[in-house]
Design a protein around this motif. Structure first.
Motif, PDB file in Angstrom:
ATOM      1  N   PRO A   1       0.806  -1.223   0.000  1.00 42.80           N
ATOM      2  CA  PRO A   1       0.000   0.000   0.000  1.00 42.80           C
ATOM      3  C   PRO A   1       0.841   1.276   0.000  1.00 42.80           C
ATOM      4  O   PRO A   1       0.310   2.364   0.024  1.00 42.80           O
ATOM      5  CB  PRO A   1      -0.778  -0.107   1.302  1.00 42.80           C
ATOM      6  N   TRP A   2       2.174   1.115  -0.036  1.00 40.62           N
ATOM      7  CA  TRP A   2       3.049   2.278   0.124  1.00 40.62           C
ATOM      8  C   TRP A   2       3.177   3.104  -1.156  1.00 40.62           C
ATOM      9  O   TRP A   2       3.207   4.318  -1.102  1.00 40.62           O
ATOM     10  CB  TRP A   2       4.434   1.833   0.622  1.00 40.62           C
ATOM     11  N   HIS A   3       3.336   2.453  -2.299  1.00 40.65           N
ATOM     12  CA  HIS A   3       3.444   3.132  -3.596  1.00 40.65           C
ATOM     13  C   HIS A   3       4.552   4.182  -3.633  1.00 40.65           C
ATOM     14  O   HIS A   3       4.392   5.232  -4.228  1.00 40.65           O
ATOM     15  CB  HIS A   3       2.113   3.783  -3.994  1.00 40.65           C
ATOM     16  N   GLU A   4       5.665   3.893  -2.979  1.00 38.61           N
ATOM     17  CA  GLU A   4       6.785   4.833  -3.010  1.00 38.61           C
ATOM     18  C   GLU A   4       7.754   4.425  -4.109  1.00 38.61           C
ATOM     19  O   GLU A   4       7.743   3.288  -4.566  1.00 38.61           O
ATOM     20  CB  GLU A   4       7.465   4.885  -1.648  1.00 38.61           C
ATOM     21  N   GLY A   5       8.579   5.354  -4.505  1.00 35.54           N
ATOM     22  CA  GLY A   5       9.526   5.075  -5.570  1.00 35.54           C
ATOM     23  C   GLY A   5      10.855   5.740  -5.326  1.00 35.54           C
ATOM     24  O   GLY A   5      11.221   6.051  -4.182  1.00 35.54           O
ATOM     25  N   GLU A   6      11.568   5.976  -6.393  1.00 33.97           N
ATOM     26  CA  GLU A   6      12.920   6.521  -6.316  1.00 33.97           C
ATOM     27  C   GLU A   6      12.965   7.873  -5.615  1.00 33.97           C
ATOM     28  O   GLU A   6      13.876   8.143  -4.835  1.00 33.97           O
ATOM     29  CB  GLU A   6      13.522   6.616  -7.718  1.00 33.97           C
ATOM     30  N   GLU A   7      11.984   8.734  -5.870  1.00 39.36           N
ATOM     31  CA  GLU A   7      11.980  10.058  -5.243  1.00 39.36           C
ATOM     32  C   GLU A   7      11.918   9.947  -3.715  1.00 39.36           C
ATOM     33  O   GLU A   7      12.672  10.603  -2.994  1.00 39.36           O
ATOM     34  CB  GLU A   7      10.797  10.885  -5.745  1.00 39.36           C
TER      35      GLU A   7
END
Length: 189
Positions: free
Chosen positions: A31-37
Motif C-alpha cells: 500500500p506504500w506506492h513509493e519510488g525513487e523520489e
C-alpha cells in the motif's frame, strides 16, 4: 546465513546505497506506492538522522548483501511537528504525547527485501533496534492502510495506542512490548 549488525551513527553511511535499494524494494508496492523520489528523500533524512541522540540501526546481511534494516532514535522534546507527527499528537493528546513518546526510542523505518518476508527477519530487526531502550520505552507509527504491517506489529507484542475512525486513513501509534504506558492505551470500541 543472515546476520544482524548494529550501527550507532556515522559508520552507517557506507551502507546508504544498499539501504536505499532495500527501501525501494520494500516500499514501491502497495500500500506504500513509493519510488525513487521517496528513496532519495529517505537517504537525505538519514544523513541527518545518524546524528540524532540515541540513533541505532539494525542492518541485516546475507553475506555482504544488505537484505533489511530497522532504524530508530530518541524522540526529543518538543515533539516534532513535521512529517506524520501531528497525527500522533492528535491521537494521543499533548500530555500523553510528551509523557509516552518524548525520551523514548522511535522506530522510524523497518524494511526487508520481499524475498525475506515471512522468514522472521523483520521481527529480528525490530527486536535488535529496540532491545536496549531505557525502561522499555519504544514506539512507532505505521499506516492503517497496511493491514499487513498492523498485524505484524501486533504479533510482535506491540500495542496500538491511537485509533482513527472506522473509515479512517492515516497513521497510528504503536507502543513497544515493554512500554510502561501500554496498559493506559485506549483500546478500539
Amino acid at each position: 546465513m543472515t546476520s544482524v549488525r548494529l550501527f550507532r551513527g556515522q559508520d552507517l553511511r557506507a551502507h546508504f546505497p544498499d539501504l536505499r535499494s532495500v527501501y525501494v524494494d520494500a516500499f514501491c508496492a502497495p500500500p506504500w506506492h513509493e519510488g525513487e523520489e521517496q528513496a532519495v528523500e529517505f537517504v537525505g533524512r538519514l544523513s541527518d538522522n545518524v546524528r540524532r541522540p540515541g540513533f541505532t540501526a539494525a542492518v541485516a546481511f546475507e553475506g555482504s548483501q544488505v537484505v533489511g534494516f530497522a532504524i530508530g532514535w530518541t524522540t526529543l522534546a518538543p515533539f516534532p511537528t513535521d512529517r506524520c507527527y501531528p497525527q500522533a499528537s492528535a491521537g494521543l493528546g499533548i500530555e500523553r504525547t510528551v509523557d509516552w513518546l518524548c525520551g523514548a526510542r522511535e522506530i522510524d523505518e523497518l524494511a526487508v527485501r520481499p524475498a525475506t518476508q515471512g522468514t522472521g527477519l523483520a521481527a529480528d530487526l525490530l527486536t535488535a533496534v529496540s532491545a536496549d531502550v531505557p525502561d522499555g520505552r519504544s514506539w512507532l507509527m505505521t499506516s492503517v492502510e497496511s493491514s499487513r504491517a498492523m498485524s505484524f506489529y501486533r504479533r510482535q507484542g506491540w500495542i496500538q495506542a491511537t485509533h482513527p475512525s472506522p473509515e479512517g486513513k492515516g497513521m497510528v501509534v504503536f507502543l513497544g512490548p515493554h512500554h510502561p504506558a501500554r496498559a493506559l492505551a485506549a483500546q478500539p470500541l
